[in-house]
Design an enzyme around this catalytic site. Structure first.
Site, PDB file in Angstrom:
ATOM      1  N   GLU A 392     -39.286  15.519  66.308  1.00 24.87           N
ATOM      2  CA  GLU A 392     -40.676  15.682  65.850  1.00 24.87           C
ATOM      3  C   GLU A 392     -41.144  17.118  66.062  1.00 24.87           C
ATOM      4  OE1 GLU A 392     -42.726  13.519  64.173  1.00 24.87           O
ATOM      5  OE2 GLU A 392     -40.942  12.274  64.085  1.00 24.87           O
ATOM      6  N   TRP A 395     -40.124  19.232  63.315  1.00 27.03           N
ATOM      7  CA  TRP A 395     -40.940  19.234  62.086  1.00 27.03           C
ATOM      8  C   TRP A 395     -41.856  20.462  62.043  1.00 27.03           C
ATOM      9  CZ3 TRP A 395     -41.004  16.690  57.602  1.00 27.03           C
ATOM     10  CH2 TRP A 395     -40.345  15.462  57.491  1.00 27.03           C
ATOM     11  N   TRP A 424     -57.901  15.290  39.303  1.00 30.46           N
ATOM     12  CA  TRP A 424     -58.507  14.753  40.522  1.00 30.46           C
ATOM     13  C   TRP A 424     -59.959  14.391  40.289  1.00 30.46           C
ATOM     14  CZ3 TRP A 424     -54.751  13.847  43.829  1.00 30.46           C
ATOM     15  CH2 TRP A 424     -53.647  14.712  43.894  1.00 30.46           C
ATOM     16  N   ASN A 459     -50.763  10.567  64.669  1.00 32.41           N
ATOM     17  CA  ASN A 459     -50.022  10.903  63.448  1.00 32.41           C
ATOM     18  C   ASN A 459     -50.017   9.790  62.397  1.00 32.41           C
ATOM     19  OD1 ASN A 459     -48.137  12.620  61.896  1.00 32.41           O
ATOM     20  ND2 ASN A 459     -46.728  10.940  62.287  1.00 32.41           N
ATOM     21  N   TRP A 477     -56.699  16.384  47.279  1.00 29.78           N
ATOM     22  CA  TRP A 477     -56.279  16.337  48.681  1.00 29.78           C
ATOM     23  C   TRP A 477     -56.558  17.644  49.420  1.00 29.78           C
ATOM     24  CZ3 TRP A 477     -52.659  19.971  50.048  1.00 29.78           C
ATOM     25  CH2 TRP A 477     -52.021  20.610  48.983  1.00 29.78           C
ATOM     26  N   TRP A 500     -50.387  16.957  54.676  1.00 37.91           N
ATOM     27  CA  TRP A 500     -51.133  16.610  53.456  1.00 37.91           C
ATOM     28  C   TRP A 500     -50.204  16.550  52.238  1.00 37.91           C
ATOM     29  CZ3 TRP A 500     -55.675  14.436  52.587  1.00 37.91           C
ATOM     30  CH2 TRP A 500     -56.535  14.324  53.677  1.00 37.91           C
TER      31      TRP A 500
END
Ligand SMILES: Cc1cc2nc3c(=O)[nH]c(=O)nc-3n(C[C@H](O)[C@H](O)[C@H](O)COP(=O)(O)OP(=O)(O)OC[C@H]3O[C@@H](n4cnc5c(N)ncnc54)[C@H](O)[C@@H]3O)c2cc1C
Length: 588
Positions: A392, A395, A424, A459, A477, A500
């Site tokens: 993790e 990442w 959107w 998370n 977004w 995102w």
């Protein structure tokens, strides 16, 4: 660092003020062969996604491809070019009366590469080390820094000043209202202090890389050597390449390469010593005001109430000692069950070290190095919990590697630029319902309220709420990405953008866009007893059993309505169909 090829530097600087707030410039063809602006640029400006006080309108997808195919110079290559162009001037610089370390998001003494390099030069030449921090309200606004993150930074500066002082090293702090003034001010301070050497750790966002490239040149012209070094990642961006020599765009093969690299180059996990103390006479030799420097106040648009300050201080105590203590405690206990428990919101099974990693109070190298030691000196294997945790933390590296190679993601574009063609919804009311936790989906609402209260979110719900905004509500977004940055204490551009990108399926994740989280199923799976929801959504505290996940459809309508809990603002299966159609149309 990759060698810079002779290519065009982009005309639009993400750091310079825009060429005029003229909507007519939007949609105009570019100078040269690459169109500059995207057709939806105006909409993005109006919906508060592109901050036109600081940046040009949304760029065209063609310009993104020009970065990818190497027609436009990446900021990291501009930096490299600045190094190459100035190498003769830099080579001849000799240390003078002091050496400077410029703190940015590396607020620690231990395991800080640039700080240690600065200390070494100071020690070798028996001259003092001076530390510097410049607070730029404009930068904080442009980079959407949350008040909680600003407060955390300022609290950590207080600790840094103290611990540096114990080593007779001053930390000089000041506010520079205009961010464009920072390079000039740094040169001025170095001249004032008689410092010919200044060190800093690199940050990989576009504004920062371009600023550092300019600073290298500016310093060189003044006979000052500025060294910006890689430190924030465990493995330096650019060090890993696929068999075809390309930057990885998919995490799993990248992670395998990351582990292999660290096994072959274990020195990358060696923790770096804290700086040595200044010579005994430093306090007398240096101007007294250097040691008397105060932590600057938070800018007026980034202040917290006293109650918030108190709350965040308890949740995220400042200082690297606190960070290391939290790390060790986690590795000794919850870390060992991390693989099994990490997705359950109520179990408190994750480390909550993200604020420390984001502000650089803890280095990722220390985190992985200590986890590896606890994991019988293995990156993978041994304990499943610790191995998963290391993956993790990786990442965080991965998203930085992506940012360096595809810098346009730092310019309001997504990794897959074609998804900026999605039609959107730009509906303020719907966005507010999401951001205030009033969607009628209990898990989504609980998470958004946790974010507002703690400036942090687990998370799992981060994934759920981002998917919900982009897919169920079809809201652009990038507005959610901005909202997160403005509220998170751990707001970190690369990780936030990566998250995102995952939630909206516009990022590096190879899963196709038709993976859409069902917020009710996610709630049933990861908040089985509804404890997380009950904690953050008091209106539903008296709802029993499985009805907590969807009160209006599972027989708890009377309680929910009485307590004023909203009905779902969309029907998930209908909105799922709408999202699939819109995404598909954009790609066609
Ligand atoms: C939409 C979205 C937005 C996010 N925004 C941010 C952000 O602004 N800042 C941020 O640090 N993380 C962000 N993340 C990643 C992740 O949610 C947080 O790092 C994590 O929840 C922090 O909690 P922790 O410290 O307990 O993590 P742990 O589970 O204990 O993990 C340890 C550390 O590894 C890193 N890490 C873990 N998961 C990820 C991940 N998916 N991506 C990148 N790094 C990771 C973090 O530095 C974290 O502190 C985001 C994820 C999503 C889905």
């Amino acid at each position: 660092m990759p060698r810079a090829r002779k290519r065009r530097a982009p005309e639009e600087s993400h750091d310079e003020p825009p060429p005029g707030n003229d909507s007519q410039t939007v949609n105009q063809p570019s100078v040269g062969e690459v169109p500059r602006f995207h057709p939806s640029a105006q909409q993005l400006e109006e919906f508060g996604i592109v901050l036109r006080d600081f940046y040009p309108p949304e760029m065209s997808n063609e310009r993104c491809h020009a970065y990818t195919n190497g027609t436009l110079l990446r900021p990291i290559e501009e930096l490299q070019q600045a190094y190459e162009e100035t190498q003769d001037e830099r080579r001849s610089v000799e240390p003078h009366r002091a050496v400077v370390h410029w703190f940015k998001s590396d607020l620690r003494l231990e395991d800080n590469r640039a700080l240690q390099l600065a200390s070494q030069v100071a020690q070798e030449h028996k001259i003092p080390l001076i530390c510097l921090y410049i607070l730029s309200p404009e930068d904080l606004t442009a980079h959407l820094c949350s008040p909680a993150r600003v407060d955390f930074t300022l609290r950590n500066l207080r600790v840094l000043k103290e611990v540096l002082g114990e080593r007779d090293i001053p930390l000089y702090m000041e506010t520079q209202d205009k961010r464009q003034a920072i390079p000039g001010r740094i040169v001025e301070l170095c001249q004032q202090w008689g410092a010919n050497h200044i060190f800093a750790n690199l940050e990989y966002e576009v504004d920062e890389l371009r600023r550092e490239a300019r600073l290298i040149r500016r310093c060189a012209r003044q006979g000052i050597k500025f060294e910006a070094v890689h430190d924030t990642c465990v493995v330096t961006p650019g060090a890993l390449a696929s068999q075809q020599g390309n930057q990885y765009a998919v995490y799993t093969p990248w992670y395998r390469a990351w582990c292999t690299f660290l096994r072959q180059n274990p020195e990358n996990l060696e923790v770096i010593d804290a700086p040595a103390s200044n010579p005994a006479g430093a306090r007398k030799q240096l101007a007294a005001d250097l040691f008397a420097s105060e932590v600057p106040p938070a800018p007026s648009n980034k202040t917290l109430s006293d109650e918030e300050k108190k709350r965040f201080r308890t949740l995220y105590p400042e200082g690297e000692e606190s960070a290391l203590e939290r790390l060790q405690k986690f590795l000794d206990s919850a870390g060992r069950q991390y693989a099994d428990n990490r997705n359950y919101m109520e179990k408190q099974a994750t480390s909550v070290l993200s604020p420390y990693l984001a502000a650089g109070v803890l280095s990722a190298r220390t985190a992985v190095s200590r986890a590896q030691a606890a994991n019988r000196h293995q990156l993978t294997g041994a304990n499943a919990g610790l191995s998963t945790w290391i993956s993790e933390v990786a990442w965080r590296d991965f998203y930085r590697h992506v940012l360096v190679h595809w810098p346009f993601i730092c310019m309001n574009k997504c990794f897959k630029p074609e998804f900026t063609n999605v039609e959107w919804e730009y509906d303020e009311e719907t966005f507010c319902a999401w951001s205030e936790g009033r969607t009628g989906y209990p898990l989504v609402d609980a998470a958004m309220r946790q974010l507002r209260h703690c400036a942090w979110m687990h998370n799992r719900p981060r994934m759920v709420v981002s998917s919900f905004l982009a897919k169920d509500l079809l809201i652009d977004w990038r507005r959610g990405e901005r909202f997160f940055m403005e509220h998170l204490v751990d707001g970190d551009f690369a990780s936030n953008h990566g998250g995102w990108g995952f939630g909206s399926s516009t990022g590096v994740d190879p899963q196709p866009y038709f993976r859409i989280f069902n917020p009710v199923l996610q709630s049933e799976r990861f908040d089985r007893d509804g404890e997380y929801i009950r904690r953050w959504v008091p209106e539903l505290r008296d709802v029993k059993g499985a009805a907590i996940h969807d009160p209006y459809h599972r027989g708890a309508e009377a309680i929910a309505a009485k307590q004023g809990y909203p009905r779902p603002i969309v029907d998930h299966s209908a909105s799922r169909g709408r999202a699939l159609a819109r995404y598909k149309r954009a790609l066609q």
